[in-house]
Motif scaffolding. Structure first.
Motif, short mmCIF file in Angstrom:
data_model
loop_
_atom_site.label_atom_id
_atom_site.label_comp_id
_atom_site.label_asym_id
_atom_site.label_seq_id
_atom_site.Cartn_x
_atom_site.Cartn_y
_atom_site.Cartn_z
N LEU A 196 4.02 -4.87 -0.56
CA LEU A 196 2.75 -4.70 0.14
C LEU A 196 2.08 -6.06 0.32
O LEU A 196 2.13 -6.88 -0.58
CB LEU A 196 1.80 -3.85 -0.71
CG LEU A 196 1.96 -2.33 -0.69
CD1 LEU A 196 1.25 -1.73 -1.88
CD2 LEU A 196 1.38 -1.74 0.59
N GLU A 231 8.38 -2.54 4.29
CA GLU A 231 8.20 -1.46 3.30
C GLU A 231 6.81 -0.83 3.43
O GLU A 231 6.63 0.34 3.11
CB GLU A 231 8.35 -2.01 1.88
CG GLU A 231 9.76 -2.40 1.54
CD GLU A 231 9.86 -3.15 0.21
OE1 GLU A 231 8.99 -3.00 -0.65
OE2 GLU A 231 10.83 -3.92 0.05
N ALA A 232 5.84 -1.63 3.87
CA ALA A 232 4.47 -1.13 3.98
C ALA A 232 4.14 -0.68 5.39
O ALA A 232 3.07 -0.11 5.63
CB ALA A 232 3.50 -2.23 3.55
N SER B 160 9.33 2.09 0.05
CA SER B 160 8.15 2.13 0.92
C SER B 160 6.91 2.13 0.05
O SER B 160 6.93 2.68 -1.05
CB SER B 160 8.13 3.40 1.78
OG SER B 160 9.31 3.53 2.50
N ALA B 161 5.85 1.53 0.57
CA ALA B 161 4.56 1.55 -0.13
C ALA B 161 3.49 1.54 0.95
O ALA B 161 3.27 0.52 1.59
CB ALA B 161 4.42 0.35 -1.04
N ILE B 162 2.87 2.68 1.16
CA ILE B 162 1.88 2.81 2.24
C ILE B 162 0.50 2.88 1.62
O ILE B 162 0.22 3.76 0.79
CB ILE B 162 2.15 4.08 3.08
CG1 ILE B 162 3.60 4.11 3.57
CG2 ILE B 162 1.17 4.18 4.24
CD1 ILE B 162 3.97 3.08 4.59
N ARG B 163 -0.36 1.96 2.05
CA ARG B 163 -1.73 1.92 1.54
C ARG B 163 -2.59 2.77 2.48
O ARG B 163 -2.55 2.57 3.70
CB ARG B 163 -2.19 0.47 1.57
CG ARG B 163 -3.11 0.11 0.45
CD ARG B 163 -3.47 -1.35 0.56
NE ARG B 163 -2.83 -2.15 -0.46
CZ ARG B 163 -2.45 -3.41 -0.29
NH1 ARG B 163 -2.61 -3.99 0.87
NH2 ARG B 163 -1.90 -4.07 -1.27
#
Lengths: 268, 263
Positions: A196, A231-232, B160-163
């Motif tokens: 992130l 990835e984000a 994955s890393a969704i904020r």
């Protein structure tokens, strides 16, 4: 555009971040290079300094515990594989990764790989770990190439990272760059990042942009730098204005100061 | 939603090959709608206040209550080792010894971690039990996964890393195997989850979670989500449509609701 532009990775957003119409190209003058060198020379050092965007993002802290692993090796091998794919488009990503791996092993076998280098590390890996290294680099290469395909036909892999040795200051600046978009005199630098984006991600991009410009013999500044965090699902972009460049150079100088203080503290 | 249980010896790759050949009616997937439904739901749960520590939702957030046995250190080690084997199979890498190759690959991938330490602390009996379980699961994996053709662009261990909600919520995901491509005009992506547990309702929720996260990440919904249980050899494949995505959003919001209530 002033400051950092943040977008998602939809096609509309990618079209927007690659559009640099109306951004005038900027050039670094010899006087500006000299002024920067003076700043670095004024910061004492007992060793040869190596500064990069990572240090800027981590406020000057040196990464002392770096070790090669399937994850840390994926950018080097994956990017090398994509350069093979660009030259030989019929090559699959995993075939290209094996080629990149063979290059590293060849260097190690000829004795050209220094201790602690990727080639040396790969040469001593057990069989199944080689498999995971290949899997990780293939995944990196495939993901990057898919996004690159959506950034237009002018995109190509960068041959190497940007390096700039500051004259008389025992300082080497490194600017990472994964791909570039070039059309005539227009130029965009593209970086692919893991995880992130943190609060200092913009500063890191500014530093990469500054080093890219310093490493250019004519001092040409790319009109934009795009950082992509697959990835984000996020892209950050910064225009290559003189203001951005100055901020990038200032952050690198600040990192040198912090690094000097750390060394002085350890020495004391 | 379409769920397909494959015939006994059909591999997961065969099942996806068949599904890709089958013409399906075009469904316009509303990825922007999914994002805004999630944003509205988050706002109604969290309001404008930012939590000091973000709420993190993962696939395990759905599985935890229903399948606690898989979340013992032993179950997690078995799962981690099978994931590494899957990565080697996906790139057609020769495997000499299922257990020792998986262990070497896992240690290199994981580095120093609590689980690796727990592995180092296993006595001979426990290690032998783990080895036999991993070999049994590995055999099922070799029989039932199949090797994806390189033209399908296999990617393994994709994170994955969704904020969301201004950083107050993070959706973290890890897909064992991703195949196919999304070129912006449409998606041919399939997300594959390998589990050493048996398939149950929690796995369906995890699959919907994978689909929502991928949609948020790329702006395009995947075409399929699939799972293979190495405990039973059972395969599930779900076609992704708006109903599946909306159910996924609902499950994320109710999980968050429970997390907020617990804090």
């Amino acid at each position: 555009m002033n400051g950092v532009m943040q977008r998602d990775l939809t096609n509309t957003s990618l079209d927007e971040v690659r559009n640099i119409e109306g951004i005038a190209p900027v050039i670094i003058t010899s006087e500006q290079r000299d002024a920067l060198a003076v700043r670095f020379r004024s910061i004492p050092t007992t060793h040869h300094r190596r500064l990069d965007a990572w240090m800027v993002e981590k406020a000057g802290i040196q990464s002392s515990d770096f070790a090669w692993s399937p994850i840390t090796s994926r950018r080097v091998l994956g990017n090398a594989a994509l350069r093979y794919v660009e030259r030989t488009p019929q090559m699959t990503y995993s075939e290209a990764v094996y080629e990149a791996l063979a290059d590293q092993l060849d260097r190690a076998a000829r004795g050209h790989a220094r201790t602690g280098s990727l080639g040396q590390w790969i040469a001593n890996l057990d069989h199944p770990i080689v498999g995971i290294v290949v899997a990780e680099a293939t995944t990196w290469a495939t993901q990057m190439h898919q996004i690159m395909g959506r950034l237009g036909p002018e995109i190509a892999m960068a041959a190497v990272d940007a390096y700039y040795d500051v004259a008389g200051a025992r300082t080497t600046l490194r600017g990472r760059r994964d791909a570039r978009i070039e059309a005539g005199s227009d130029r965009i630098v593209v970086r692919f990042r893991s995880g992130l984006p943190g609060r200092t991600a913009g500063s890191g991009l500014r530093a990469d942009l500054a080093v890219d410009a310093l490493a250019d013999p004519q001092g040409r500044v790319a009109q934009r730098i795009i950082g992509i965090w697959p990835e984000a699902g996020v892209a950050l972009a910064l225009d290559g204005t003189m203001e951005t460049l100055r901020a990038g150079a200032r952050d690198l100088v600040r990192s040198a100061i912090v690094e000097h203080r750390q060394y002085s503290r350890i020495a004391a | 939603m379409t769920t397909t249980a494959a015939p006994p010896m059909m591999t997961l790759i065969d099942s996806l090959r068949d599904a890709r050949r089958t013409a399906t009616s075009e469904i316009a997937l509303d990825s922007a709608g999914i994002r805004s439904a999630l944003a509205d739901g988050l706002y109604s749960l969290l309001g404008e206040a930012q939590p000091t520590t973000p709420y993190v939702i993962r696939p395990s957030s759905f599985r935890h209550e229903l399948a606690p046995s898989s979340y013992t250190p032993f179950g997690r080690m078995r799962g981690a080792l099978i994931t590494q084997l899957m990565r080697l199979i996906a790139i057609d890498f020769p495997i000499n010894n299922i257990f020792t190759d998986a262990v070497a690959a896992w240690r290199a991938s994981e580095g120093a971690s609590e689980l690796v330490e727990a592995f180092a602390g296993l006595d001979d009996d426990e290690r032998a039990r783990l080895a036999t379980e991993v070999v049994a699961h590995g055999v099922v994996l070799q029989q039932r996964l199949g090797t994806p053709p390189s033209a399908w662009l296999p990617r393994t261990a994709v994170r994955s890393a969704i904020r969301l909600g201004g950083g107050g919520v993070i959706l973290r995901d890890h897909i064992d195997l991703v195949i196919g491509s999304a070129n912006g005009m449409g998606s041919g992506v399939a997300l594959v989850d390998i589990t050493t547990a048996t398939l149950d309702e929690s796995m369906e929720k995890a699959l919907r979670f994978h689909a929502v996260v991928e949609t948020l990440k790329s702006g395009l919904a995947p075409r399929f989500v699939a799972t293979l249980s190495t405990a039973t050899g059972q395969l599930w494949r779900l076609n992704v449509d708006n109903e599946l995505l909306n159910r996924g959003v609902g499950e994320i919001l109710s999980t968050l609701d429970a997390l907020v209530a617990r804090r």
